[in-house]
Design an enzyme around this catalytic site. Structure first.
Site, short mmCIF file in Angstrom:
data_model
loop_
_atom_site.label_atom_id
_atom_site.label_comp_id
_atom_site.label_asym_id
_atom_site.label_seq_id
_atom_site.Cartn_x
_atom_site.Cartn_y
_atom_site.Cartn_z
N ARG A 231 0.85 -1.19 0.00
CA ARG A 231 0.00 0.00 0.00
C ARG A 231 0.89 1.25 0.00
O ARG A 231 1.87 1.31 0.75
CB ARG A 231 -0.91 0.03 1.24
CG ARG A 231 -2.01 -1.02 1.23
CD ARG A 231 -3.08 -0.72 0.19
NE ARG A 231 -4.19 -1.64 0.24
CZ ARG A 231 -4.26 -2.78 -0.44
NH1 ARG A 231 -3.24 -3.14 -1.22
NH2 ARG A 231 -5.32 -3.56 -0.35
N ASP A 255 5.42 -0.19 -6.37
CA ASP A 255 4.37 -0.64 -7.28
C ASP A 255 3.01 -0.03 -6.91
O ASP A 255 2.05 -0.19 -7.65
CB ASP A 255 4.27 -2.17 -7.25
CG ASP A 255 3.29 -2.73 -8.26
OD1 ASP A 255 3.38 -2.35 -9.45
OD2 ASP A 255 2.43 -3.55 -7.88
N GLU A 260 -3.78 6.68 -7.19
CA GLU A 260 -3.49 5.98 -8.43
C GLU A 260 -4.51 6.37 -9.49
O GLU A 260 -5.72 6.30 -9.22
CB GLU A 260 -3.48 4.46 -8.20
CG GLU A 260 -2.37 4.03 -7.25
CD GLU A 260 -2.28 2.52 -7.07
OE1 GLU A 260 -3.16 1.78 -7.59
OE2 GLU A 260 -1.32 2.07 -6.42
N HIS A 278 1.28 -0.53 -10.47
CA HIS A 278 0.45 -1.47 -9.70
C HIS A 278 0.27 -2.78 -10.47
O HIS A 278 -0.84 -3.22 -10.79
CB HIS A 278 -0.90 -0.86 -9.37
CG HIS A 278 -1.52 -1.47 -8.14
ND1 HIS A 278 -2.34 -0.77 -7.28
CD2 HIS A 278 -1.42 -2.71 -7.60
CE1 HIS A 278 -2.73 -1.56 -6.29
NE2 HIS A 278 -2.19 -2.74 -6.47
#
Length: 532
Positions: A231, A255, A260, A278
């Site tokens: 996270r 990532d 986002e 991600h």
């Protein structure tokens, strides 16, 4: 015949599962919100990934909707509260992408250790900078894993295969489970200075938010490599940027991001940062797994009423629901109390039912209690998957139904055993549906629970009540209720303070600093109505 809409791209095999179970299914991907609202009223089930947003507007139009299935873990695109208010079950697939995410973390570790992205970029640009990209060998290095659950344990297995040493921090990792995995269980303050590489696989909770900050970086080795595939909010962006700029952190592979897609992310463009959009769950195998799982779960629910991996519903039949509801609430509150007080790895949980409670279907009550215990430190735990998580983490769960008569008409007692302590808390129902705490660690008391509370253990000495009251008064915090109990005069005593609002860590530290206070924990019970 129940009708299901698939609004995001899923495997064709998921369509086959729905049809084979006797469901009518339509696939309509790429719809605008207006188009979804226009058609959702005719469907009983909605299968989504992350693109479709299940908003209050969508749910108001979904007059026949019974279940939303998310092919994946995160349900940020689904308004859970609104679904619950509309009687819509929300399911996810929390275990379908563990291997894929673990492999991505390992890939990110190699990318950092050998500077592969930067080397690739300059080589393809026609440069030959062999001496510039001096890498780091991973064999023999120490990997620190923060969060050693479903994904973290798989990372550990792969790191051990690379001949790395593995140390792990996880509040629910028992010594036996650590031994089975071949890792060393440590506390965070020991992990930071020992690790050469740190990888994050913990859920986002109040306890883990900003877990990697400037204080944590100060305790680490110079040149530490850090990977975050969990996270974005686990890492303080400004603090890791500063640590990267001075070489305290040698490289950061990320990532996941707080927002986002990320906007104005300050680490972009730094040479020692590797970023991916991600991709933790982005493999054909993982996408296939979660698609098949969500189709099976939704079909089971729509055809037979079976509930698996529900976010907002327990496994309770319609007949049992009215009489079980207050008991489920009591069990979850007891679990939440114990889960917030304990600080070390769980070894076992014993739940005892006496009086009327012993004659009920206690399986959903037990699931509620387990959810309550684990929820403070885990994301996505619910009344269905809590028993599975306990089993996977080697947490022993014992259920005892007593036929004996007890002091109360009904009683539920929860005993949690950790590596360092044992905590017991018991509760009953007053007036048929009002939960009350009646015993904490052998200390009898009768206390209602509020949304914001503080639990203390102290020596039974004069002045404690006044000192706690003055501490709250000095901070402008009103005490709504103050319940005390003790084992004997001069022995150990406990107090439950119901407060009008949440207190800061600084105020909690002041409570801990009161003379003769041995322990103080802030408790939050969001499921309790603020007006009650």
């Amino acid at each position: 015949m129940p009708k299901v809409l698939i609004s995001d791209s899923l495997s064709p095999r998921a369509v086959e599962i729905f049809k084979n179970r006797g469901l009518d299914v339509d696939v309509k991907t790429g719809m605008t919100p207006e188009e979804l609202i226009a058609c959702i009223g005719e469907y009983d089930g909605l299968a989504v990934r992350s693109a479709t947003k299940v908003t209050p507007e969508v749910l108001r139009a979904a007059t026949n909707l019974k279940v939303v299935g998310r092919a994946g873990i995160g349900v940020d695109n689904i308004n859970i509260d609104e679904c619950s208010a509309n009687g819509v079950v929300v399911m996810n697939t929390p275990f379908g992408n563990a291997i894929t995410t673990a492999e991505h973390a390992i890939a990110m570790m190699f990318a950092l250790a050998r500077q592969i992205p930067a080397a690739d970029q300059t080589t393809q640009a026609g440069q030959w900078e062999k001496s510039r990209f001096m890498g780091t060998e991973l064999t023999g290095k120490t990997l620190g894993i923060i969060g050693c659950g479903n994904i973290g344990s798989r990372v550990a297995e792969r790191a051990l295969g690379l001949k790395m040493r593995v140390v792990a921090y996880d509040p629910f990792l028992t010594a036996d489970r650590a031994q089975d995995l071949g890792v060393e269980k440590v506390e965070l303050d020991e992990l930071f200075p020992r690790a050469d590489v740190i990888t994050l696989h913990t859920p986002l909770t109040d306890a883990t938010r900003d877990v990697l900050n400037k204080d944590a970086f100060a305790k680490m080795k110079d040149g530490i490599l850090i990977i975050n595939c969990a996270r974005g909010e686990l890492v303080v962006e400004a603090d890791i940027k500063a640590a990267l700029e001075v070489g305290r952190v040698g490289g950061f592979a990320v990532d996941v991001f707080p927002t986002e897609p990320p906007e104005n992310y300050s680490l972009f463009g730094m040479e020692n940062v590797v970023a991916t959009p991600h991709l933790g769950a982005a493999t054909a195998e993982a996408q296939e797994n979660v698609a098949l799982q969500v189709a099976e779960q939704m079909s089971d629910y729509l055809v037979s009423g079976a509930v698996v991996n529900a976010i907002n519903m327990a496994s309770v039949s319609a007949e049992d629901a009215p009489k079980l509801k207050p008991y489920m609430h009591l069990a979850e509150l007891l679990g939440g109390f114990a889960g917030q007080v304990i600080q070390t790895g769980l070894q076992s949980i014993t739940i005892e039912y006496e009086g009327h409670a012993a004659g009920l279907n206690t399986k959903p009550l037990t699931a509620c209690a387990l959810k309550g215990v684990m929820a403070p430190a885990m994301e996505s735990v619910n009344m269905v998957n809590a028993p599975v998580i306990a089993r996977d983490r080697d947490i022993g769960v014992s259920i005892v139904n007593h036929e004996r008569e007890c002091e109360y008409q009904t009683l539920v007692r929860l005993t949690v055993t950790t590596e360092e302590r044992q905590l017991s808390v018991a509760g009953t129902l007053i007036g048929g549906d009002k939960p009350r705490i009646v015993d904490i660690g052998g200390v009898p008391m009768e206390a209602s629970l509020g949304r914001h509370m503080v639990y203390t253990v102290n020596n039974d000495m004069p002045g404690i009540i006044g000192a706690l009251g003055m501490t709250m008064a000095d901070e402008g915090v009103n005490i709504a209720n103050f319940i005390l109990g003790r084992t004997k005069p001069g022995g150990d005593a406990v107090a439950l303070l119901e407060l009008d609002k949440e207190i800061s860590d600084e105020v909690l530290d002041k409570i801990r600093g009161v003379a003769h206070v041995l322990e103080a924990t802030q408790l939050k019970f969001p499921s309790i109505d603020a007006s009650s």
